[in-house]
Design an enzyme around this catalytic site. Structure first.
Site, PDB file in Angstrom:
ATOM      1  N   CYS A  26       0.847  -1.201   0.000  1.00 26.67           N
ATOM      2  CA  CYS A  26       0.000   0.000   0.000  1.00 26.67           C
ATOM      3  C   CYS A  26       0.878   1.245   0.000  1.00 26.67           C
ATOM      4  CB  CYS A  26      -0.890  -0.020   1.243  1.00 26.67           C
ATOM      5  SG  CYS A  26      -1.667   1.579   1.559  1.00 26.67           S
ATOM      6  N   CYS A  72       0.485   3.297   3.519  1.00 29.20           N
ATOM      7  CA  CYS A  72       0.865   2.805   4.842  1.00 29.20           C
ATOM      8  C   CYS A  72       2.162   3.466   5.322  1.00 29.20           C
ATOM      9  CB  CYS A  72       1.035   1.275   4.802  1.00 29.20           C
ATOM     10  SG  CYS A  72      -0.520   0.376   5.040  1.00 29.20           S
ATOM     11  N   HIS A  99      -4.160   0.369   8.145  1.00 31.21           N
ATOM     12  CA  HIS A  99      -4.712   0.078   6.820  1.00 31.21           C
ATOM     13  C   HIS A  99      -6.122  -0.516   6.873  1.00 31.21           C
ATOM     14  CE1 HIS A  99      -4.134  -0.824   2.496  1.00 31.21           C
ATOM     15  NE2 HIS A  99      -4.696  -2.000   2.715  1.00 31.21           N
ATOM     16  N   ASN A 118     -13.396   9.915  -1.034  1.00 26.58           N
ATOM     17  CA  ASN A 118     -14.050   8.918  -1.877  1.00 26.58           C
ATOM     18  C   ASN A 118     -13.873   7.590  -1.184  1.00 26.58           C
ATOM     19  OD1 ASN A 118     -14.653  10.768  -3.967  1.00 26.58           O
ATOM     20  ND2 ASN A 118     -12.614  10.496  -4.848  1.00 26.58           N
ATOM     21  N   SER A 164      -8.965   4.710  -5.246  1.00 23.05           N
ATOM     22  CA  SER A 164      -7.952   3.853  -5.854  1.00 23.05           C
ATOM     23  C   SER A 164      -7.116   3.101  -4.819  1.00 23.05           C
ATOM     24  CB  SER A 164      -7.063   4.666  -6.795  1.00 23.05           C
ATOM     25  OG  SER A 164      -6.565   5.810  -6.145  1.00 23.05           O
ATOM     26  N   HIS A 189      -6.781   2.067   1.837  1.00 24.53           N
ATOM     27  CA  HIS A 189      -6.252   2.675   3.074  1.00 24.53           C
ATOM     28  C   HIS A 189      -7.135   3.880   3.422  1.00 24.53           C
ATOM     29  CE1 HIS A 189      -2.759   3.172   5.864  1.00 24.53           C
ATOM     30  NE2 HIS A 189      -3.411   4.319   6.047  1.00 24.53           N
ATOM     31  N   HIS A 239      -8.427   7.181   3.786  1.00 25.26           N
ATOM     32  CA  HIS A 239      -7.861   8.488   3.437  1.00 25.26           C
ATOM     33  C   HIS A 239      -8.872   9.343   2.698  1.00 25.26           C
ATOM     34  CE1 HIS A 239      -7.506   6.682  -0.564  1.00 25.26           C
ATOM     35  NE2 HIS A 239      -7.219   7.876  -1.050  1.00 25.26           N
ATOM     36  N   GLN A 257      -8.992  13.491   0.534  1.00 23.71           N
ATOM     37  CA  GLN A 257      -8.160  14.391  -0.256  1.00 23.71           C
ATOM     38  C   GLN A 257      -8.550  15.838  -0.007  1.00 23.71           C
ATOM     39  OE1 GLN A 257      -7.300  13.425  -4.403  1.00 23.71           O
ATOM     40  NE2 GLN A 257      -8.507  11.567  -4.249  1.00 23.71           N
TER      41      GLN A 257
END
Ligand SMILES: O=P(O)(O)O[C@H]1O[C@H](CO)[C@@H](O)[C@H](O)[C@H]1O
Ligand SMILES: O=P(O)(O)O[C@H]1O[C@H](CO)[C@@H](O)[C@H](O)[C@H]1O
Lengths: 343, 343
Positions: free
Chosen positions: A48, A51, A110, A150, A158, A161, A163, A165
């Site tokens: 990943c 990570c 993760h 997202n 994509s 993990h 997250h 933006q």
């Protein structure tokens, strides 16, 4: 009753309409079913690129971070070094755009997602969002900061993990301009926050409220487009997350956790969505009209594998939904507040 | 050059902007891949509710049709019998909406799609669209008619039998209102069709043209949002498909076939998209400003299995694309005009 027949509802924040067809959920579905990823993820994945300690596609290496962690996106859609250019030829018009794109890892772990993170951990995410909003707003050419997540591969994510933006940029995007215009109009007319007046009405009607705590409310807006769309908004008039104090941050983190738990419990799956915080642009105007809010646009309609498609009619005409906002709110409200994976 | 740096482009038809990030296609993809359905379909499927002679979910039975065939949608989002109701309470505003939804089977043959149908067969589809537009516009309360096709399960198509839909209704949808406003403004200013002036400029520049025949042009609009978005428009100023004569219908059918063949040849797959015809509303106004056009919004970006997701940033801010319109047009133009399945 209007709620049983096809009708259109007005969105006070955008000035636009949504078509509602309450009778339409009965139609048979022979279309696409999403694959459900049920495999539990490990806490650390050596492949990943988000990570801690791992090397990303760009060659950069992540810190051994132990709380939320942000960095400039290696594949930023917007760049700060973009030269100023204007293109204009007859009917064609283009203009260069500067910006900064960041990735915000919510946790080093993760395997987590917001609903299964601890409230204190979500508080730290909110604090990082707040710091990013403050810092990016200091960049002279940045006039708008879009914080979003997202979640799930159906939503174009994509990497699983946990997250989100941030895309910060020169121009004020359309969705935000529309809301600014509507809120400003109401503010000038009544000297009141449009969303505060709306919230007051919703808290009296109690038809679309999902959850409430000391400082925040979560509801399905009257004009919702996505089947289980929801909005989280502060009870007090706050222009941006910059104005949140410690106690309000705790309240915000709690309601994010509580809402996303109900989402996961709806179809017993890690519920996909795009979520975003709309708040005052950072263009120098005081934006007293702005009332920040976080919206969730989840695509699932019938089950963990069948989503609502915003296609043909929706692309060429108007957004359209099948179940009503009241039905969606009723369902979400009725769900357990304990995550389905916890016995 | 502006085309290599992040920039925004203006859409003359909607007055809105799209963010273009040409440098961004290099980013790695660990996200969702679509399953490709490559199994050839039979010409007749006893379980398909659109095949001739079959009984539909509603209990109605299809005629033994041998050309294009239309009927009222069994699960219409809009109904003609909707009683007039207005809902208004404080900040909430809703209004009932009447309409008619139809299904248009393109062919009795379950295995076909537009690019592999004969031109004469596509001509008959265009003729049926024209007849439907004429007939529905005679219904006094119908002010707008949206003809569209959702192709492929990624585009929410619930049945692979070649078909499209028509949603005709009382209100004029937002997408059409925006275009009407922009075209009307240009018409009043210059006494010219906006799209005709635009087409003239495109035919001179030759940077975004994909195809051209006697009466029609197909191009990637300067402000395209979807990676391989395209528009088909008549060279002469026509307000709607009602104004097409036999020869023009043949030309329109031919360019639909030629464009969709190139689409299939792009990634050697049955290329998914939503397509729609935008044309003059039927609200009694002569709409001299209107220049009809058919737009294709295809989701695929990188391959037959990796699409562009219009999610987070795109939902909360502005539409965003990675490849430029010029790159997309160049690629589409370079493809063979013979369908990849034909040796
Ligand atoms: O009418 P269908 O084919 O069942 O449904 C499809 O097209 C409709 C019109 O664009 C959409 O509202 C649906 O989400 C989509 O699945
Ligand atoms: O930046 P990512 O996660 O690679 O990409 C995802 O989010 C972006 C911002 O909403 C979208 O433009 C992409 O289509 C989507 O796949």
């Amino acid at each position: 009753m209007i709620n049983e027949n096809p009708h259109r509802r007005y969105n006070i924040l955008t000035g636009e309409w949504v078509l509602v067809s309450p009778h339409r959920t009965k139609r048979p579905w022979q279309g696409k079913e999403e694959k459900q990823s049920i495999a539990k993820r490990p806490s650390y994945d050596p492949n990943c690129y988000l990570c801690p300690g791992n090397t990303r596609a760009s060659g950069a290496t992540n810190l051994q971070y132990d709380g939320p962690y942000s960095f400039v996106n290696d594949f930023s859609a917007l760049l700060s070094e973009t030269p100023k250019e204007v293109f204009s030829e007859g009917l064609l018009k283009g203009v260069s755009e500067r910006g900064i794109c960041k990735v915000v890892c919510f946790s080093p772990d993760h395997s987590l997602t917001l609903p299964i993170m601890k409230v204190e951990e979500i508080q730290n995410v909110v604090k990082l969002w707040k710091r990013e909003y403050e810092e990016l707003s200091e960049v002279s050419y940045i006039n708008h900061i879009q914080i979003f997540e997202n979640k799930g591969d159906v939503m174009g994510c994509s990497n699983p993990h946990p997250h989100g933006q941030i895309w910060a940029q020169e121009s004020i995007p359309l969705e935000v301009s529309k809301k600014t215009e509507q809120m400003k109009k109401y503010w000038l007319d009544t000297n009141q926050s449009l969303l505060q007046a709306y919230l007051k009405q919703e808290l009296e009607a109690r038809e679309r409220i999902i959850l409430e705590n000391d400082h925040f409310v979560s509801l399905v807006p009257y004009w919702a487009i996505w089947p289980y769309e929801a909005m989280i908004l502060p009870k007090e008039h706050k222009r941006s997350i910059k104005e949140l104090n410690e106690e309000e941050i705790a309240s915000f983190a709690q309601i994010i956790k509580d809402l996303t738990i109900r989402y996961d419990n709806l179809f017993n799956c890690s519920f996909p969505y795009s979520a975003g915080i709309h708040q005052a642009p950072t263009d120098g105007d005081p934006h007293e009209e702005w009332h920040f809010h976080m919206s969730f646009y989840p695509p699932l309609l019938r089950s963990a594998t069948v989503k609502k498609f915003m296609v043909g009619y929706e692309m060429f005409a108007d957004p359209q939904r099948d179940i009503t906002a009241e039905q969606a709110a009723g369902t979400l409200k009725s769900l357990s507040t304990v995550h389905y994976t916890i016995e």
